[in-house]
Design a protein around this motif. Sequence first.
Motif, PDB file in Angstrom:
ATOM      1  N   PHE A  17       0.832  -1.206   0.000  1.00  0.00           N
ATOM      2  CA  PHE A  17       0.000   0.000   0.000  1.00  0.00           C
ATOM      3  C   PHE A  17       0.867   1.257   0.000  1.00  0.00           C
ATOM      4  CE2 PHE A  17      -2.241   3.436   2.176  1.00  0.00           C
ATOM      5  CZ  PHE A  17      -3.408   3.501   1.435  1.00  0.00           C
ATOM      6  N   ILE A  18       1.934   1.244   0.814  1.00  0.00           N
ATOM      7  CA  ILE A  18       2.842   2.386   0.870  1.00  0.00           C
ATOM      8  C   ILE A  18       3.495   2.612  -0.491  1.00  0.00           C
ATOM      9  CG2 ILE A  18       5.016   3.212   1.864  1.00  0.00           C
ATOM     10  CD1 ILE A  18       4.178   1.800   4.482  1.00  0.00           C
ATOM     11  N   MET A  19       3.913   1.526  -1.130  1.00  0.00           N
ATOM     12  CA  MET A  19       4.564   1.639  -2.437  1.00  0.00           C
ATOM     13  C   MET A  19       3.564   2.062  -3.514  1.00  0.00           C
ATOM     14  SD  MET A  19       7.609   1.106  -1.533  1.00  0.00           S
ATOM     15  CE  MET A  19       8.440   1.152  -3.120  1.00  0.00           C
ATOM     16  N   LEU A  20       2.313   1.637  -3.387  1.00  0.00           N
ATOM     17  CA  LEU A  20       1.262   2.092  -4.298  1.00  0.00           C
ATOM     18  C   LEU A  20       1.123   3.608  -4.200  1.00  0.00           C
ATOM     19  CD1 LEU A  20      -1.213   1.533  -6.188  1.00  0.00           C
ATOM     20  CD2 LEU A  20      -2.582   1.357  -4.112  1.00  0.00           C
ATOM     21  N   GLY A  21       1.144   4.106  -2.965  1.00  0.00           N
ATOM     22  CA  GLY A  21       1.073   5.552  -2.755  1.00  0.00           C
ATOM     23  C   GLY A  21       2.241   6.275  -3.396  1.00  0.00           C
ATOM     24  N   MET A  22       3.435   5.676  -3.315  1.00  0.00           N
ATOM     25  CA  MET A  22       4.603   6.282  -3.945  1.00  0.00           C
ATOM     26  C   MET A  22       4.426   6.317  -5.460  1.00  0.00           C
ATOM     27  SD  MET A  22       8.645   5.432  -3.383  1.00  0.00           S
ATOM     28  CE  MET A  22       8.914   4.313  -4.754  1.00  0.00           C
ATOM     29  N   PRO A 170      -4.357  11.906   1.020  1.00  0.00           N
ATOM     30  CA  PRO A 170      -4.893  10.884   1.938  1.00  0.00           C
ATOM     31  C   PRO A 170      -4.045   9.605   1.977  1.00  0.00           C
ATOM     32  CG  PRO A 170      -6.656  11.821   0.593  1.00  0.00           C
ATOM     33  CD  PRO A 170      -5.369  12.328   0.031  1.00  0.00           C
ATOM     34  N   VAL A 171      -3.527   9.199   0.813  1.00  0.00           N
ATOM     35  CA  VAL A 171      -2.707   7.984   0.766  1.00  0.00           C
ATOM     36  C   VAL A 171      -1.394   8.197   1.505  1.00  0.00           C
ATOM     37  CG1 VAL A 171      -1.392   6.455  -0.757  1.00  0.00           C
ATOM     38  CG2 VAL A 171      -3.738   7.059  -1.339  1.00  0.00           C
ATOM     39  N   ARG A 172      -0.801   9.394   1.395  1.00  0.00           N
ATOM     40  CA  ARG A 172       0.429   9.702   2.127  1.00  0.00           C
ATOM     41  C   ARG A 172       0.198   9.626   3.637  1.00  0.00           C
ATOM     42  NH1 ARG A 172       4.835  12.276  -0.342  1.00  0.00           N
ATOM     43  NH2 ARG A 172       4.559  12.685  -2.564  1.00  0.00           N
ATOM     44  N   ILE A 173      -0.922  10.200   4.079  1.00  0.00           N
ATOM     45  CA  ILE A 173      -1.248  10.176   5.508  1.00  0.00           C
ATOM     46  C   ILE A 173      -1.463   8.742   5.976  1.00  0.00           C
ATOM     47  CG2 ILE A 173      -2.961  10.862   7.233  1.00  0.00           C
ATOM     48  CD1 ILE A 173      -3.418  13.415   5.570  1.00  0.00           C
ATOM     49  N   ALA A 174      -2.233   7.981   5.185  1.00  0.00           N
ATOM     50  CA  ALA A 174      -2.483   6.579   5.532  1.00  0.00           C
ATOM     51  C   ALA A 174      -1.181   5.784   5.548  1.00  0.00           C
ATOM     52  CB  ALA A 174      -3.464   5.970   4.529  1.00  0.00           C
ATOM     53  N   ALA A 181       2.374   1.970  12.531  1.00  0.00           N
ATOM     54  CA  ALA A 181       1.811   0.733  13.085  1.00  0.00           C
ATOM     55  C   ALA A 181       2.784  -0.429  12.946  1.00  0.00           C
ATOM     56  CB  ALA A 181       0.492   0.407  12.388  1.00  0.00           C
ATOM     57  N   VAL A 182       3.426  -0.518  11.788  1.00  0.00           N
ATOM     58  CA  VAL A 182       4.432  -1.570  11.560  1.00  0.00           C
ATOM     59  C   VAL A 182       5.591  -1.422  12.533  1.00  0.00           C
ATOM     60  CG1 VAL A 182       6.179  -2.397   9.922  1.00  0.00           C
ATOM     61  CG2 VAL A 182       3.849  -1.944   9.139  1.00  0.00           C
ATOM     62  N   LEU A 183       6.022  -0.182  12.729  1.00  0.00           N
ATOM     63  CA  LEU A 183       7.131   0.118  13.638  1.00  0.00           C
ATOM     64  C   LEU A 183       6.780  -0.278  15.072  1.00  0.00           C
ATOM     65  CD1 LEU A 183       9.932   1.396  13.510  1.00  0.00           C
ATOM     66  CD2 LEU A 183       8.864   3.612  13.968  1.00  0.00           C
TER      67      LEU A 183
END
Length: 285
Positions: A17-22, A170-174, A181-183
């Motif tokens: 999801f993070i990479m999708l946002g990137m 919104p995706v950056r914030i998420a 959360a992972v951390l």
Amino acid sequence: MQDSILTAVFLPLALAFIMLGMGLSLSIKDFKNIFVYPKAMILGLTNQLILLPIFGFALAQVFGLTGAMAVGVMILAACPGGATSNLITHLSKGDIALSISLTAVSSLITIITIPIIVNFAIAFFGEEGSIKLPVLETIIQIMGVTVVPVSIGMFLKKRFPILAIKADRPVRIASAVIFAAVLIAAILKERDSIVEYFILTGPIMLSLNVLTLIVGFFLATVFLLPKRQRLTVSIESGIQNGTLGIMIAATLLKNSEMTIPIAIYSLIMFITSAVIIFWANKKKA
């Protein structure tokens, strides 16, 4: 079972999801920037792909780390920059186009270099008897959670540009919330020993972070890059994709102890990033 679900399902999905946002902020032009900024790109990639692993290995030796902790340091050192480095560059008023390009290109190259560096570390630091990263399988898995979602994000940006622009914030914030959360999950997994681990690995991870930031800025200055590019190269040299590192340690290697240096580095890099943002904005004021 909870740990298994976390590492086998949630963590890869979170990274994807993070990479999708990137990917929503990327275009083909960003990959062409390697020809537009050849000196800055070569310098940034050299710091990221060569100097960082060398520094990580040297510091592990100097601080006397062995076993899983030392391998964790090398996993972090093998990872590319992530979406976090792009955000910090933006907040520091650096060269965002260069930052995105460096992150994109290094993310592609490290798909191949990560299993090589990590397997070397496993063999050197005494973990070879129990674990090893299968090179081809690892490349495929890392592609699945990095290149594929980034490509989807790029496609969505090209196909639905207005939607991509609206979704970007919104995706950056998420993504930031998911990373946090992972951390936290990585730290809680080893909460009984976290203080001991922080004392053991905190100094080396702080040294690695500060060293890479300073060397990145110094070399960019020596090679006469513009001020904004000096800052960007420094940030890309010292801000790593901690989520990918934690996934490699927890999901692929199934060793939660290796996640600790990576989690501690992630905490430290947020502190140093705040200093960089404050310093850069104060200097421009």
